[in-house]
Motif scaffolding. Structure first.
Motif, mmCIF file in Angstrom:
data_model
loop_
_atom_site.group_PDB
_atom_site.id
_atom_site.type_symbol
_atom_site.label_atom_id
_atom_site.label_comp_id
_atom_site.label_asym_id
_atom_site.label_seq_id
_atom_site.Cartn_x
_atom_site.Cartn_y
_atom_site.Cartn_z
ATOM 1 N N ALA A 228 0.782 -1.236 0.332
ATOM 2 C CA ALA A 228 -0.048 -0.217 0.083
ATOM 3 C C ALA A 228 1.073 1.197 0.204
ATOM 4 O O ALA A 228 1.384 1.296 0.917
ATOM 5 C CB ALA A 228 -0.653 0.382 1.416
ATOM 6 N N VAL A 229 0.403 1.628 -1.380
ATOM 7 C CA VAL A 229 1.826 3.313 -1.063
ATOM 8 C C VAL A 229 1.290 4.665 -2.118
ATOM 9 O O VAL A 229 -0.037 4.033 -2.247
ATOM 10 C CB VAL A 229 2.662 2.627 -2.302
ATOM 11 N N GLY A 230 2.316 5.390 -1.764
ATOM 12 C CA GLY A 230 1.151 6.859 -1.336
ATOM 13 C C GLY A 230 1.719 7.222 -3.063
ATOM 14 O O GLY A 230 2.591 7.400 -3.564
ATOM 15 N N PHE A 231 0.784 8.028 -4.027
ATOM 16 C CA PHE A 231 1.812 8.775 -5.291
ATOM 17 C C PHE A 231 0.961 9.719 -5.336
ATOM 18 O O PHE A 231 -0.665 9.841 -5.322
ATOM 19 C CB PHE A 231 0.562 7.728 -6.429
ATOM 20 N N GLY A 232 1.654 10.504 -6.153
ATOM 21 C CA GLY A 232 1.040 12.323 -6.566
ATOM 22 C C GLY A 232 0.156 12.743 -7.198
ATOM 23 O O GLY A 232 -0.331 13.014 -7.145
ATOM 24 N N SER A 233 0.276 11.626 -8.022
ATOM 25 C CA SER A 233 -1.065 11.984 -8.371
ATOM 26 C C SER A 233 -1.730 10.295 -9.467
ATOM 27 O O SER A 233 -1.398 9.144 -9.565
ATOM 28 C CB SER A 233 -1.463 12.528 -10.424
ATOM 29 N N LEU A 234 -2.500 9.594 -9.853
ATOM 30 C CA LEU A 234 -3.555 8.805 -10.338
ATOM 31 C C LEU A 234 -4.200 8.962 -11.963
ATOM 32 O O LEU A 234 -4.507 10.301 -11.351
ATOM 33 C CB LEU A 234 -4.288 7.606 -9.059
ATOM 34 N N PRO A 235 -4.614 8.261 -12.550
ATOM 35 C CA PRO A 235 -5.160 8.226 -13.420
ATOM 36 C C PRO A 235 -6.772 8.678 -13.548
ATOM 37 O O PRO A 235 -7.539 8.767 -12.485
ATOM 38 C CB PRO A 235 -5.656 7.493 -14.416
ATOM 39 N N ASP A 236 -6.967 10.184 -13.670
ATOM 40 C CA ASP A 236 -8.494 10.684 -13.907
ATOM 41 C C ASP A 236 -8.438 11.263 -12.249
ATOM 42 O O ASP A 236 -9.599 11.233 -12.073
ATOM 43 C CB ASP A 236 -9.190 9.554 -14.325
ATOM 44 N N ASN A 237 -7.707 11.426 -11.456
ATOM 45 C CA ASN A 237 -7.776 11.928 -10.391
ATOM 46 C C ASN A 237 -8.178 10.771 -9.503
ATOM 47 O O ASN A 237 -9.067 11.113 -8.413
ATOM 48 C CB ASN A 237 -7.941 13.768 -10.445
ATOM 49 N N ILE A 238 -8.339 9.707 -9.997
ATOM 50 C CA ILE A 238 -9.245 8.809 -9.140
ATOM 51 C C ILE A 238 -8.234 8.598 -7.950
ATOM 52 O O ILE A 238 -7.105 8.746 -7.423
ATOM 53 C CB ILE A 238 -9.101 7.716 -9.686
ATOM 54 N N THR A 239 -8.890 8.945 -6.428
ATOM 55 C CA THR A 239 -8.171 8.136 -5.117
ATOM 56 C C THR A 239 -7.625 7.173 -4.830
ATOM 57 O O THR A 239 -6.724 7.662 -4.261
ATOM 58 C CB THR A 239 -9.864 8.483 -3.923
ATOM 59 N N VAL A 240 -7.954 6.141 -5.553
ATOM 60 C CA VAL A 240 -6.936 4.837 -5.628
ATOM 61 C C VAL A 240 -7.429 3.943 -6.969
ATOM 62 O O VAL A 240 -7.832 4.607 -7.426
ATOM 63 C CB VAL A 240 -7.760 4.067 -4.465
ATOM 64 N N GLU A 241 -5.999 3.585 -6.302
ATOM 65 C CA GLU A 241 -6.040 1.961 -7.589
ATOM 66 C C GLU A 241 -5.137 1.021 -7.368
ATOM 67 O O GLU A 241 -4.497 0.774 -6.451
ATOM 68 C CB GLU A 241 -4.754 2.323 -9.110
ATOM 69 N N ILE A 242 -5.656 -0.393 -7.919
ATOM 70 C CA ILE A 242 -5.806 -1.006 -6.883
ATOM 71 C C ILE A 242 -5.648 -2.427 -8.297
ATOM 72 O O ILE A 242 -6.560 -2.720 -9.075
ATOM 73 C CB ILE A 242 -6.262 -2.065 -5.952
ATOM 74 N N GLU A 243 -4.378 -3.024 -8.115
ATOM 75 C CA GLU A 243 -3.822 -3.896 -8.734
ATOM 76 C C GLU A 243 -3.755 -5.629 -8.038
ATOM 77 O O GLU A 243 -3.389 -5.501 -7.205
ATOM 78 C CB GLU A 243 -3.171 -3.980 -9.745
ATOM 79 N N ALA A 244 -4.321 -7.183 -8.674
ATOM 80 C CA ALA A 244 -3.842 -8.296 -8.101
ATOM 81 C C ALA A 244 -3.899 -9.077 -8.840
ATOM 82 O O ALA A 244 -3.744 -9.012 -10.369
ATOM 83 C CB ALA A 244 -5.780 -8.551 -7.346
ATOM 84 N N ILE A 245 -3.636 -10.384 -8.142
ATOM 85 C CA ILE A 245 -2.705 -11.428 -8.443
ATOM 86 C C ILE A 245 -3.166 -12.461 -7.441
ATOM 87 O O ILE A 245 -3.383 -12.327 -6.751
ATOM 88 C CB ILE A 245 -1.457 -11.977 -8.667
ATOM 89 N N VAL A 246 -4.015 -13.223 -8.564
ATOM 90 C CA VAL A 246 -5.104 -14.552 -8.093
ATOM 91 C C VAL A 246 -5.115 -15.742 -8.262
ATOM 92 O O VAL A 246 -4.835 -15.896 -9.262
ATOM 93 C CB VAL A 246 -6.617 -13.890 -8.152
ATOM 94 N N ALA A 247 -4.972 -17.038 -7.823
ATOM 95 C CA ALA A 247 -4.491 -18.163 -8.407
ATOM 96 C C ALA A 247 -5.758 -19.258 -8.121
ATOM 97 O O ALA A 247 -6.932 -18.602 -7.389
ATOM 98 C CB ALA A 247 -4.002 -18.769 -6.996
ATOM 99 N N ILE A 248 -6.529 -19.213 -9.799
ATOM 100 C CA ILE A 248 -7.565 -20.093 -9.803
ATOM 101 C C ILE A 248 -7.541 -21.350 -10.104
ATOM 102 O O ILE A 248 -6.497 -22.171 -10.187
ATOM 103 C CB ILE A 248 -8.384 -19.357 -10.375
ATOM 104 N N ASP A 249 -8.483 -21.743 -9.538
ATOM 105 C CA ASP A 249 -9.337 -23.642 -9.930
ATOM 106 C C ASP A 249 -9.026 -24.007 -11.521
ATOM 107 O O ASP A 249 -10.143 -22.835 -11.809
ATOM 108 C CB ASP A 249 -9.704 -24.278 -8.864
ATOM 109 N N ALA A 250 -8.824 -25.200 -11.737
ATOM 110 C CA ALA A 250 -9.189 -25.060 -13.378
ATOM 111 C C ALA A 250 -10.811 -25.177 -13.672
ATOM 112 O O ALA A 250 -11.310 -25.817 -12.622
ATOM 113 C CB ALA A 250 -8.456 -26.340 -13.420
#
Length: 153
Positions: A131-153
């Motif tokens: 969880a980190v801070g940025f000086g700006s994000l696209p379209d001035n959104i408050t947060v952006e989150i990406e994820a990595i998920v393991a799935i079952d076949a």
């Protein structure tokens, strides 16, 4: 209880998956690993939650924005897999907060997403995270989150 049952118990429904705002895909499924592009707090009607945390946006609002972002991530997981029950484990989140230089409570903000994933998936939703801070994000959104998920076949 399925992830969908848990969402219903929380009074939540999956919104349509957000469309990319640039030249990328919302997810890549490689083997049993699902990589989700960064998402933001977008309401089902397309409205974005914007502003700078620490200057006009408080921790509580930013937490809710991160929770909404988590719901958008869930909608992409559903679109990618066809069934949230295929999630074996949420592996990792990267949470970015559009924050003032003196703001230091980034983890409290990104907990909005983390808490939602725990509520929906139980222990399978417990993940590693940054969880980190940025000086700006696209379209001035408050947060952006990406994820990595393991799935079952």
């Amino acid at each position: 209880m399925t992830p969908y049952d848990r969402l219903a118990a929380l009074g939540l429904t999956l919104p349509p998956p957000p469309s990319p705002i640039a030249t990328y895909v919302p997810f890549v499924l490689e083997g049993d690993m699902l990589y989700l592009s960064g998402q933001g707090p977008k309401l089902a009607d397309g409205t974005l939650k914007t502003g700078k945390v620490g200057a006009g946006v408080g921790i509580e609002q930013a937490y809710e924005d991160a929770r909404l972002t988590g719901l958008n991530l869930l909608s992409i997981i559903h679109a990618a897999t066809g069934d949230l029950s295929r999630v074996r484990r949420v592996v990792k989140l990267l949470g970015m907060v559009n924050a003032t230089p003196d703001f230091t409570a980034h983890p409290k903000v990104i907990n909005g997403c983390s808490d939602l994933l725990l509520e929906v998936f139980g222990e399978r939703g417990r993940h590693a995270r940054s969880a980190v801070g940025f000086g700006s994000l696209p379209d001035n959104i408050t947060v952006e989150i990406e994820a990595i998920v393991a799935i079952d076949a």
